[in-house]
Design a protein around this motif. Structure first.
Motif, short mmCIF file in Angstrom:
data_model
loop_
_atom_site.label_atom_id
_atom_site.label_comp_id
_atom_site.label_asym_id
_atom_site.label_seq_id
_atom_site.Cartn_x
_atom_site.Cartn_y
_atom_site.Cartn_z
N GLN A 308 19.88 33.65 13.46
CA GLN A 308 21.32 33.73 13.21
C GLN A 308 21.64 34.91 12.30
OE1 GLN A 308 23.84 31.50 14.42
NE2 GLN A 308 25.15 33.14 13.67
N PRO A 309 22.36 35.93 12.78
CA PRO A 309 22.69 37.07 11.93
C PRO A 309 23.84 36.77 10.98
CG PRO A 309 23.66 37.40 14.08
CD PRO A 309 22.88 36.11 14.16
N MET A 310 23.99 37.61 9.98
CA MET A 310 25.08 37.49 9.02
C MET A 310 26.35 38.14 9.60
SD MET A 310 23.72 36.12 6.22
CE MET A 310 24.73 36.66 4.83
N LEU A 311 27.49 37.64 9.20
CA LEU A 311 28.75 38.30 9.53
C LEU A 311 29.01 39.38 8.49
CD1 LEU A 311 31.06 35.31 10.52
CD2 LEU A 311 29.97 36.96 12.03
N ILE A 312 29.34 40.58 8.93
CA ILE A 312 29.56 41.69 8.01
C ILE A 312 30.88 42.36 8.31
CG2 ILE A 312 27.08 42.08 7.74
CD1 ILE A 312 27.34 44.50 9.58
N ASN A 313 31.32 43.16 7.36
CA ASN A 313 32.53 43.95 7.54
C ASN A 313 32.21 45.24 8.27
OD1 ASN A 313 34.20 42.11 6.09
ND2 ASN A 313 33.37 42.94 4.18
N GLN A 314 33.24 45.84 8.84
CA GLN A 314 33.03 47.05 9.64
C GLN A 314 32.44 48.19 8.82
OE1 GLN A 314 36.38 48.28 11.93
NE2 GLN A 314 35.52 50.29 12.39
N GLU A 315 32.77 48.27 7.54
CA GLU A 315 32.28 49.38 6.73
C GLU A 315 30.86 49.17 6.24
OE1 GLU A 315 34.60 46.57 4.00
OE2 GLU A 315 34.85 47.47 6.00
N ASP A 316 30.31 47.98 6.44
CA ASP A 316 28.95 47.70 5.99
C ASP A 316 27.92 48.34 6.91
OD1 ASP A 316 29.81 46.12 3.87
OD2 ASP A 316 29.80 44.28 5.07
N PRO A 317 26.78 48.76 6.36
CA PRO A 317 25.69 49.25 7.22
C PRO A 317 25.22 48.15 8.16
CG PRO A 317 25.30 49.85 4.93
CD PRO A 317 26.46 48.90 4.93
N MET A 318 24.73 48.54 9.33
CA MET A 318 24.31 47.58 10.34
C MET A 318 23.21 46.65 9.84
SD MET A 318 25.84 47.71 13.31
CE MET A 318 24.58 47.19 14.47
N LEU A 319 22.35 47.15 8.98
CA LEU A 319 21.21 46.36 8.53
C LEU A 319 21.64 45.13 7.73
CD1 LEU A 319 18.35 47.22 9.30
CD2 LEU A 319 17.97 47.85 6.93
N PHE A 320 22.86 45.16 7.20
CA PHE A 320 23.34 44.02 6.43
C PHE A 320 23.43 42.75 7.28
CE2 PHE A 320 25.63 45.74 2.43
CZ PHE A 320 24.60 46.66 2.23
N ARG A 321 23.46 42.90 8.60
CA ARG A 321 23.47 41.74 9.50
C ARG A 321 22.22 40.87 9.32
NH1 ARG A 321 25.60 41.08 14.50
NH2 ARG A 321 23.59 41.19 15.56
N TRP A 322 21.16 41.48 8.82
CA TRP A 322 19.87 40.79 8.78
C TRP A 322 19.36 40.60 7.35
CZ3 TRP A 322 19.61 38.78 13.26
CH2 TRP A 322 20.12 39.47 14.36
N HIS A 323 20.24 40.73 6.38
CA HIS A 323 19.86 40.56 4.97
C HIS A 323 19.44 39.11 4.69
CE1 HIS A 323 19.77 40.92 0.67
NE2 HIS A 323 20.84 40.17 0.49
#
Length: 587
Positions: A308-323
């Motif tokens: 399950q990936p994380m929900l992130i904002n558009q300005e966040d780097p893509m890698l933040f989905r997997w923090h």
């Protein structure tokens, strides 16, 4: 040594070939249909000769009959897999205030911010995908198709720039040379005192909050070392010139070097696994590349292996989905990969069209290329075009790897034909770099609609069956009728004109040189969706079903849902038809 002319001649011609051909679905659930198709070159002229030698040779790399990496006495050191440290995050936040604008200018802001993520390591998954690696093609060979990590993945997931000067660019002024001397002197101090290895932790202790005049260069050198730009994982003199250039706003193309190092490590890990199977015991191996990108690549593309990936904002780097996302418990990674034909996503990044509008237009688009477009160092369109063409990648320590996107054209929304062979490269890193950044020769380039998925030619289906599938299943017998979604409109693709004059209010920074032709529609999104939005129901590797939320426009969500339902209905119809034949002797 000069580079062989046949390599240059094959790859400097036009990147795309457009023709009518008989196409079938890559998952084998459609009848052949004649239509206009778009391919990446070079393409094989025939199926005779040595066109399939590379794939055939991969079978000789014997793997363990059972996938049990937990039983292997093999230790793998992932030096390029950063461990999240409080001091490092503190340093990033402190310098972002002062130098964030410089990082954005040279295209490394998101890449630096991504190091604030902690990616949970799944060694079994890394071993499993490495088993599928073919060092001769730099691709993964699955029973159901060929795929690989491309420059697009490095650019989107890792946020590494693909354009700029090469990593071996020398320092150009006396002031820069003096800064390098100061960095070298700082590196020698702990060595002289107690012979200590200059690790990134020790280096941070020297410069964090030090107020040093070379703190920014020291910070960038630390970051480069953390993400694999060191030959041993320690602070190296090699990264100092790169850091000095970046600190002064000079763009360096880090992406091709990152991908070259990943290719090198995948080949090393594959060889280690094979040698271990053949009783050539190598109980320890060190990988220096940012190998976490391999794991993220699998998570982004294999829905049956994706946690399950994380929900992130558009300005966040893509890698933040997997923090800090926990990994799935997968009983048999090899089996999960082999059976993932219907779970593999050829174009996972189209859901982020709000971030990459021109790369993933709403409608198919023909871009007319300005002759000077390739000379624009910050052009994002140039970066994406670079992802599409065969070239040579230059990595650290003069590592040179072939880049063969024409073998995985469906990852870019193109159609796939039998890939042509690209000869072995013989030349220096300077010649390799010249090949990588050569002039774009095409007068126009085709970009498919973001929801479009490519097909394969019937001869590709035959070639793949003869090369690989003979050991797995009969591809040809699986061909049944399927509805095709998002076919090209009758009036042809929309046209965009590549022009360096003027700015469009609806075009994001970096795309200001694109102008809509009077007769066409740019096909861009009207809104700016966040990351995430689509609800997707699917089963993971453990048979668990989850509802995922990703952010996309309603039209995108409905389009994918319709296509998904069509595919499920056709598969159910096929199963019912087979059951009727088995039971009643007719359908």
């Amino acid at each position: 040594m000069e580079v062989r002319e046949d390599f240059m001649d094959e790859s400097t011609l036009s990147m795309m070939e457009v023709r009518e051909d008989f196409m079938v679905s890559p998952i084998g659930d459609s009848e052949p249909s004649l239509r206009t198709a778009y391919f990446l070159k070079p393409l094989a002229k025939s199926l005779d000769g040595s066109v399939s030698e590379v794939l055939s040779s991969s079978k000789t790399m014997q793997l363990p009959p059972v996938f049990e990496p937990k039983e292997w006495p093999l230790v793998v050191h992932f030096k390029g897999w950063p461990k999240l440290k409080r001091k490092w995050v503190e340093w990033v936040d402190a310098l972002q205030v002062r130098y964030g604008s410089v990082w954005k200018k040279v295209g490394i802001f998101d890449a630096i911010m991504s190091t604030k993520c902690s990616i949970v390591k799944d060694e079994n998954l890394c071993f499993g995908v490495a088993e599928k690696w073919c060092p001769k093609t730099n691709t993964f060979l699955f029973p159901w198709g060929e795929a690989t990590i491309t420059l697009e993945d490095v650019m989107v997931l890792g946020a590494y720039p693909l354009v700029g000067d090469p990593i071996f660019t020398p320092l150009q002024s006396q002031e820069m040379i003096e800064v390098e001397k100061k960095l070298i002197h700082a590196r020698q101090q702990p060595l002289r005192k107690n012979g200590a290895k200059v690790t990134t932790s020790l280096w941070m202790n020297l410069f964090l909050n030090s107020g040093s005049e070379i703190e920014h260069e020291a910070f960038l050198a630390t970051w480069l070392t953390m993400v694999g730009f060191s030959h041993n994982g320690l602070m190296s003199k090699f990264v100092f010139p790169i850091a000095i250039h970046l600190a002064r706003g000079n763009s360096i193309a880090l992406g091709p070097a990152v991908l070259a190092s990943i290719y090198k490590d995948l080949s090393l890990l594959k060889k280690t696994i094979v040698d271990f199977t053949n009783d050539k015991l190598e109980l320890e191996v060190t990988l220096l590349s940012p190998f976490y990108l391999v794991q993220i690549w699998v998570w982004e593309r294999f829905m049956n292996l994706q946690p399950q990936p994380m929900l992130i904002n558009q300005e966040d780097p893509m890698l933040f989905r997997w923090h800090k996302v926990n990994t799935l418990k997968i009983d048999n990674v090899r089996l999960a990969l082999d059976s993932a034909m219907e779970h593999f996503r050829w174009r996972p990044y189209v859901q982020y069209a709000g971030k990459f509008k021109v790369f993933y237009p709403e409608n198919e688009t023909l871009v007319l290329i300005d002759t000077n477009l390739d000379k624009e160092p910050t052009g994002l369109l140039v970066s994406f075009v670079t992802c599409l063409r065969v070239s040579v990648l230059v990595g650290i320590q003069s590592t040179i790897k072939k880049y063969l996107p024409h073998r995985v054209a469906m990852q870019f929304g193109m159609d796939q034909d039998v890939p042509g062979r690209v000869p072995t490269f013989h030349g220096t890193e300077a010649i390799a770099w010249k090949n990588y950044c050569r002039t774009i020769s095409d007068r126009s380039l085709y970009f498919p609609a973001r929801l479009f998925e490519g097909d394969v030619t019937t001869r590709y289906a035959m070639w793949w069956k003869q090369s690989v599938l003979c050991r797995h299943h009969d591809f040809a017998k699986n061909i049944v009728q399927r509805k095709r979604s998002l076919r090209p409109p009758p009036h042809g693709p929309h046209v965009l004109k590549a022009n360096k004059k003027g700015y469009d209010a609806d075009v994001p920074p970096g795309f200001s040189h694109l102008k809509t032709a009077p007769s066409g529609n740019s096909g861009e999104d009207n809104g700016e969706p966040l990351m995430g939005g689509l609800e997707e129901d699917f089963g993971d590797a453990n048979g668990r079903k989850e509802s995922r939320l990703s952010s996309e426009s309603c039209s995108c969500a409905s389009g994918i849902k319709v296509k998904y339902l069509e595919q499920r209905i056709n598969r159910l119809e096929t199963v019912i038809k087979k059951l009727k034949i088995e039971k009643f002797g007719h359908s």
